[in-house]
Design a protein around this motif. Structure first.
Motif, PDB file in Angstrom:
ATOM      1  N   GLN A   1     -12.029   2.249   1.603  1.00 32.76           N
ATOM      2  CA  GLN A   1     -12.731   1.148   2.278  1.00 32.76           C
ATOM      3  C   GLN A   1     -14.033   0.783   1.548  1.00 32.76           C
ATOM      4  N   ALA A   2     -14.653   1.776   0.916  1.00 26.79           N
ATOM      5  CA  ALA A   2     -15.885   1.504   0.166  1.00 26.79           C
ATOM      6  C   ALA A   2     -15.620   0.615  -1.049  1.00 26.79           C
ATOM      7  N   GLN A   3     -14.379   0.598  -1.516  1.00 22.06           N
ATOM      8  CA  GLN A   3     -14.016  -0.274  -2.658  1.00 22.06           C
ATOM      9  C   GLN A   3     -13.807  -1.717  -2.210  1.00 22.06           C
ATOM     10  N   ARG A   4     -13.777  -1.942  -0.909  1.00 21.41           N
ATOM     11  CA  ARG A   4     -13.594  -3.264  -0.312  1.00 21.41           C
ATOM     12  C   ARG A   4     -12.415  -4.036  -0.899  1.00 21.41           C
ATOM     13  N   PRO A   5     -11.216  -3.459  -0.818  1.00 21.87           N
ATOM     14  CA  PRO A   5     -10.043  -4.180  -1.337  1.00 21.87           C
ATOM     15  C   PRO A   5      -9.771  -5.432  -0.502  1.00 21.87           C
ATOM     16  N   ASP A   6      -9.105  -6.410  -1.110  1.00 19.51           N
ATOM     17  CA  ASP A   6      -8.756  -7.636  -0.386  1.00 19.51           C
ATOM     18  C   ASP A   6      -7.571  -7.416   0.543  1.00 19.51           C
ATOM     19  N   HIS A   7      -6.741  -6.422   0.220  1.00 18.84           N
ATOM     20  CA  HIS A   7      -5.607  -6.115   1.077  1.00 18.84           C
ATOM     21  C   HIS A   7      -5.197  -4.653   0.853  1.00 18.84           C
ATOM     22  N   ILE A   8      -4.494  -4.092   1.848  1.00 25.47           N
ATOM     23  CA  ILE A   8      -4.100  -2.673   1.783  1.00 25.47           C
ATOM     24  C   ILE A   8      -2.625  -2.570   2.138  1.00 25.47           C
ATOM     25  N   ALA A   9      -1.860  -1.862   1.299  1.00 22.68           N
ATOM     26  CA  ALA A   9      -0.440  -1.624   1.566  1.00 22.68           C
ATOM     27  C   ALA A   9      -0.239  -0.154   1.907  1.00 22.68           C
ATOM     28  N   VAL A  10       0.515   0.098   2.970  1.00 22.98           N
ATOM     29  CA  VAL A  10       0.829   1.473   3.391  1.00 22.98           C
ATOM     30  C   VAL A  10       2.353   1.597   3.412  1.00 22.98           C
ATOM     31  N   THR A  11       2.885   2.480   2.555  1.00 26.46           N
ATOM     32  CA  THR A  11       4.344   2.555   2.423  1.00 26.46           C
ATOM     33  C   THR A  11       4.950   3.761   3.152  1.00 26.46           C
ATOM     34  N   GLY A  12       4.608   3.891   4.403  1.00 27.85           N
ATOM     35  CA  GLY A  12       5.397   4.740   5.288  1.00 27.85           C
ATOM     36  C   GLY A  12       5.067   6.211   5.378  1.00 27.85           C
ATOM     37  N   ASP A  13       5.827   6.887   6.225  1.00 25.39           N
ATOM     38  CA  ASP A  13       5.580   8.262   6.639  1.00 25.39           C
ATOM     39  C   ASP A  13       4.186   8.393   7.262  1.00 25.39           C
ATOM     40  N   LEU A  14       3.948   7.586   8.275  1.00 25.93           N
ATOM     41  CA  LEU A  14       2.707   7.711   9.034  1.00 25.93           C
ATOM     42  C   LEU A  14       2.729   8.977   9.868  1.00 25.93           C
ATOM     43  N   VAL A  15       3.901   9.307  10.414  1.00 23.61           N
ATOM     44  CA  VAL A  15       4.017  10.471  11.292  1.00 23.61           C
ATOM     45  C   VAL A  15       4.876  11.541  10.617  1.00 23.61           C
ATOM     46  N   ASN A  16       5.120  12.621  11.340  1.00 28.03           N
ATOM     47  CA  ASN A  16       5.806  13.771  10.740  1.00 28.03           C
ATOM     48  C   ASN A  16       7.206  13.968  11.305  1.00 28.03           C
ATOM     49  N   LEU A  17       7.290  14.170  12.606  1.00 31.99           N
ATOM     50  CA  LEU A  17       8.595  14.396  13.235  1.00 31.99           C
ATOM     51  C   LEU A  17       8.933  13.261  14.194  1.00 31.99           C
ATOM     52  N   ALA A  18       8.098  12.200  14.191  1.00 28.20           N
ATOM     53  CA  ALA A  18       8.284  11.068  15.102  1.00 28.20           C
ATOM     54  C   ALA A  18       8.373  11.543  16.560  1.00 28.20           C
ATOM     55  N   LEU A  19       7.535  12.525  16.908  1.00 32.21           N
ATOM     56  CA  LEU A  19       7.412  12.973  18.304  1.00 32.21           C
ATOM     57  C   LEU A  19       6.715  11.868  19.096  1.00 32.21           C
ATOM     58  N   SER A  20       6.979  11.785  20.374  1.00 30.89           N
ATOM     59  CA  SER A  20       6.363  10.712  21.163  1.00 30.89           C
ATOM     60  C   SER A  20       4.831  10.784  21.095  1.00 30.89           C
ATOM     61  N   ALA A  21       4.276  11.996  21.068  1.00 28.63           N
ATOM     62  CA  ALA A  21       2.816  12.146  21.071  1.00 28.63           C
ATOM     63  C   ALA A  21       2.170  11.831  19.717  1.00 28.63           C
ATOM     64  N   GLU A  22       2.975  11.591  18.686  1.00 27.21           N
ATOM     65  CA  GLU A  22       2.385  11.279  17.373  1.00 27.21           C
ATOM     66  C   GLU A  22       2.005   9.810  17.232  1.00 27.21           C
ATOM     67  N   PHE A  23       2.582   8.952  18.073  1.00 25.88           N
ATOM     68  CA  PHE A  23       2.452   7.520  17.808  1.00 25.88           C
ATOM     69  C   PHE A  23       1.091   6.937  18.195  1.00 25.88           C
ATOM     70  N   ALA A  24       0.525   7.368  19.331  1.00 28.49           N
ATOM     71  CA  ALA A  24      -0.795   6.826  19.716  1.00 28.49           C
ATOM     72  C   ALA A  24      -1.864   7.189  18.682  1.00 28.49           C
ATOM     73  N   PRO A  25      -1.953   8.449  18.228  1.00 24.72           N
ATOM     74  CA  PRO A  25      -2.947   8.748  17.181  1.00 24.72           C
ATOM     75  C   PRO A  25      -2.675   7.987  15.878  1.00 24.72           C
ATOM     76  N   ALA A  26      -1.397   7.775  15.560  1.00 23.93           N
ATOM     77  CA  ALA A  26      -1.078   7.044  14.317  1.00 23.93           C
ATOM     78  C   ALA A  26      -1.502   5.584  14.434  1.00 23.93           C
ATOM     79  N   ARG A  27      -1.326   5.006  15.623  1.00 17.07           N
ATOM     80  CA  ARG A  27      -1.782   3.631  15.854  1.00 17.07           C
ATOM     81  C   ARG A  27      -3.309   3.561  15.704  1.00 17.07           C
ATOM     82  N   GLN A  28      -3.973   4.528  16.293  1.00 12.45           N
ATOM     83  CA  GLN A  28      -5.437   4.577  16.193  1.00 12.45           C
ATOM     84  C   GLN A  28      -5.877   4.699  14.730  1.00 12.45           C
ATOM     85  N   TRP A  29      -5.133   5.510  13.988  1.00  6.11           N
ATOM     86  CA  TRP A  29      -5.467   5.695  12.567  1.00  6.11           C
ATOM     87  C   TRP A  29      -5.357   4.380  11.800  1.00  6.11           C
TER      88      TRP A  29
END
Ligand SMILES: [Fe+2]
Length: 293
Positions: free
Chosen positions: A57-85
């Motif tokens: 974020q300090a580099q102030r990019p014009d856009h950011i690409a995230v190519t997956g594996d936000l979570v680990n086991l896709a447990l229901s409790a993983e999604f709210a923290p991942a959204r927050q992240w």
């Protein structure tokens, strides 16, 4: 000459892993849970991820690409923290997302991922579903989903014939426009390991050979990687990046991300890659620079 900067990070594997709900630890998830408690909890660390995102974020990019594996086991409790992240990384206007195999770990996870992160995976038309098409500055960002539930010990990806046909239709008209086309995909197009491969990579490569893109960004292997694929007018660079939360372990490097400085020079594009991450010294620094075009 105006330069547009695209940042790329991948394989967040957001730590810590929350406690699974009763009944969630069946089949493949049980094996994944044991793997996490024995090994992976030591490898994926919050402070590593936080430092990487702060540096990005300090580099102030014009856009950011995230190519997956936000979570680990896709447990229901993983999604709210991942959204927050991801909200902490940026808005859906600033961040483009495609899913990885861990995001579709089991059959119940796929609708959960779409419900949680849909606004980060929308085409400019507002349409849901892949491939996505988003234009930001001089970029056309094309997102593919390779995330399919697989058997235990398998981490393959599949695009599927309908998505490939839609990609073929999407890329044709784009090649006539003055846009720098970036393909976002979780799985690399070539893999040494058959249990981690993209099963229909040959079909994807045929589409790319016909229409071309200017850059391919992927994750999945958790390593720095540069591969080249055939396009209609020359070679296409495909760049992989380590996990964004990982310490160095075995053959896998510590967390890093890439910055791509993209500019129009006459009737061609220039693209320079800068790798930033954890290296030999303390903290995050520039690790490498390469001219891709
Ligand atoms: Fe991963």
């Amino acid at each position: 000459m105006t330069t547009f900067t695209l940042a790329h990070l991948s394989d967040v594997h957001l730590p810590p892993l929350p406690r699974p709900a009763i009944g969630e630890l069946l089949g493949k998830r049980m094996l994944g849970y044991l793997n996490w408690t024995r090994n992976r909890h030591r490898i994926h660390q919050s402070d590593v991820l936080d430092a990487l995102v702060a540096d990005l974020q300090a580099q102030r990019p014009d856009h950011i690409a995230v190519t997956g594996d936000l979570v680990n086991l896709a447990l229901s409790a993983e999604f709210a923290p991942a959204r927050q992240w991801i909200e902490g990384v940026g808005t859906p206007q600033l961040v483009s997302l495609v899913p990885g195999n861990h995001d579709a770990y089991t059959r119940d996870a796929e609708p959960r991922f779409e419900a949680t992160f849909g606004d980060y995976m929308r085409s400019d038309t507002g349409a849901a579903g892949f491939p996505t098409l988003q234009t930001r500055g001089p970029l056309a960002l094309i997102g593919l989903s390779t995330a399919v539930p697989t058997a235990p010990f398998m981490a393959t990806g599949t695009i599927g014939a309908p998505q490939l046909a839609a990609l073929d239709r999407m890329l044709g008209p784009l090649s006539g426009l003055e846009l720098f086309r970036v393909l976002l995909i979780h799985h690399p197009l070539r893999s040494k390991h058959s249990h981690k491969r993209l099963t229909d990579s040959d079909a994807l490569q045929a589409v790319l050979k016909r229409h071309g893109v200017d850059l391919i960004l992927h994750g999945h292997d958790h390593i720095h990687s540069t591969m080249w694929f055939e396009g209609p007018l020359g070679r296409i660079p495909a760049i992989g990046v380590p996990s964004a939360s990982s310490i160095a372990h075995g053959h896998k490097p510590a967390a890093a991300y890439n910055l791509f400085a993209i500019a129009r020079a006459g009737d061609a594009w220039t693209c320079e890659q800068t790798v930033r991450g954890f290296g030999e010294g303390p903290g995050i620094s520039e690790l490498q620079r390469a001219a891709l075009t």
